[in-house]
Write an enzyme that holds these catalytic residues in place. Structure first.
Site, mmCIF file in Angstrom:
data_model
loop_
_atom_site.group_PDB
_atom_site.id
_atom_site.type_symbol
_atom_site.label_atom_id
_atom_site.label_comp_id
_atom_site.label_asym_id
_atom_site.label_seq_id
_atom_site.Cartn_x
_atom_site.Cartn_y
_atom_site.Cartn_z
ATOM 1 N N HIS A 1 -4.134 -3.179 -8.215
ATOM 2 C CA HIS A 1 -5.207 -3.714 -7.704
ATOM 3 C C HIS A 1 -6.019 -3.918 -8.577
ATOM 4 O O HIS A 1 -7.023 -4.484 -8.909
ATOM 5 C CB HIS A 1 -5.631 -2.782 -6.492
ATOM 6 C CG HIS A 1 -6.681 -3.412 -5.299
ATOM 7 N ND1 HIS A 1 -7.169 -2.902 -4.442
ATOM 8 C CD2 HIS A 1 -7.291 -4.593 -5.644
ATOM 9 C CE1 HIS A 1 -8.164 -3.555 -3.837
ATOM 10 N NE2 HIS A 1 -8.251 -4.691 -4.738
ATOM 11 N N ASP B 1 -6.747 1.703 -8.238
ATOM 12 C CA ASP B 1 -5.749 1.974 -7.661
ATOM 13 C C ASP B 1 -4.560 0.955 -8.241
ATOM 14 O O ASP B 1 -4.951 -0.039 -8.652
ATOM 15 C CB ASP B 1 -5.668 1.876 -6.124
ATOM 16 C CG ASP B 1 -6.151 0.356 -5.752
ATOM 17 O OD1 ASP B 1 -7.169 -0.127 -6.064
ATOM 18 O OD2 ASP B 1 -5.418 -0.195 -4.740
ATOM 19 N N GLU C 1 0.928 -1.055 -0.153
ATOM 20 C CA GLU C 1 -0.078 -0.136 0.000
ATOM 21 C C GLU C 1 0.709 1.285 -0.022
ATOM 22 O O GLU C 1 1.818 1.522 0.873
ATOM 23 C CB GLU C 1 -0.987 0.121 1.348
ATOM 24 C CG GLU C 1 -2.202 -1.015 1.147
ATOM 25 C CD GLU C 1 -3.491 -0.723 0.448
ATOM 26 O OE1 GLU C 1 -3.227 0.742 -0.253
ATOM 27 O OE2 GLU C 1 -4.301 -1.340 0.415
#
Length: 294
Positions: free
Chosen positions: A177, A187, A139
């Protein structure tokens, strides 16, 4: 006695300096429980009791931990690294990742690479419909509307280099993603430098020079019946048999929703006009990539 007091003081200081000391204890407790389960002799699983059992248990000597084979990159769509760390340390959120990388380049390794994070959700890449079980989730602290700072990308490249070396992850298996969940996700956004990653060996890219037209000489019959040689810019032709849906499927996209698959493809490889159908130039890009993935 003095050494005990010093040790206790050091422990208290370390706990007070880390705002996640409490959740770290939960992590260690859960990992310990998994370790204890692994040490146990395999037990009969539901359905297995009906099978004729051997005379005794035999453990193999040839095994290791399962290794990740895919890296999925996300943006957090939150306002800060601290907000994301809080989200990933609350059981009610039911989401997590192996790594969180801040805008300042600081790396938070939140979960052992061999353990299963909850970052992919419902998704598919090729024939793999359980992405979480075979992937590393990364992330990036980014709200989805802004460029990614260079220091953050440099830290990401270092993490990817480590993962590729440690687990021998194929170049093509560094994805986003949106690639695995084209209907639901966008994303890591159009701002993400996929080409830079591919240039460093993380993900595939097309040869941009192959998309340029070439200058050729052609005969042209004029109205006065004379023949002249003229220069023309000619693009490489795409075979009439080329099927964009099949090409997207070969690359890895779930094409049950073709519009969503096209959007995800354009988000990753075109990075403009992502909500429009494939243009002729987009088709050329797709064709070049398709041949790489064959």
């Amino acid at each position: 006695m003095v050494s005990l007091l010093v040790g206790a003081g050091t422990l208290l200081a370390s706990c007070s300096s880390n705002p996640y000391a409490t959740t770290n204890k939960v992590y260690r407790k859960q990992v310990k429980a998994y370790a204890q389960a692994l040490r146990q002799t395999p037990v009969v699983t539901p359905g297995e009791e009906a099978l004729p059992q051997g005379d005794y248990w035999v453990g193999t000597t040839n095994f290791n931990l399962r290794k990740p084979n895919i890296v999925v990159i996300h943006h957090t769509e939150q306002d800060s690294t601290a907000q994301t760390l809080t989200t990933f340390t609350q059981t009610k959120t039911q989401v997590s990742a192996h790594y969180v990388i801040g805008r300042d380049g600081k790396v938070y390794h939140m979960l052992n690479d061999y353990l299963r994070a909850w970052h992919g959700g419902i998704g598919k890449w090729g024939n793999n419909s359980d992405i979480n079980s075979s992937s590393i989730g990364i992330e990036l602290d980014n709200n989805g509307q802004e460029p990614f700072p260079e220091v953050q990308i440099q830290s990401l490249l270092q993490v990817l280099a480590m993962l590729k070396k440690n687990y021998n992850i194929p170049d093509a298996n560094f994805i986003g993603h949106a690639d695995i969940a084209p209907v639901r996700k966008v994303d890591p956004s159009v701002h993400f430098p996929w080409k830079l990653l591919a240039d460093n060996g993380y993900g595939l890219w097309y040869n941009e020079a192959d998309l340029l037209p070439t200058l050729v000489l052609e005969s042209e019959v004029r109205s006065d019946s004379t023949v002249a040689l003229v220069q023309k810019l000619v693009y490489d032709s795409i075979p009439d048999s080329f099927n964009p849906q099949e090409a997207l499927r070969i690359i890895g996209y779930d094409t049950h929703d073709m519009a969503a698959a096209v959007r995800a493809f354009k988000l990753h490889f075109i990075q403009r006009d992502i909500n429009t159908p494939l243009t002729e130039q987009d088709r050329r890009v797709l064709f070049k990539l398709y041949k790489k993935y064959l």
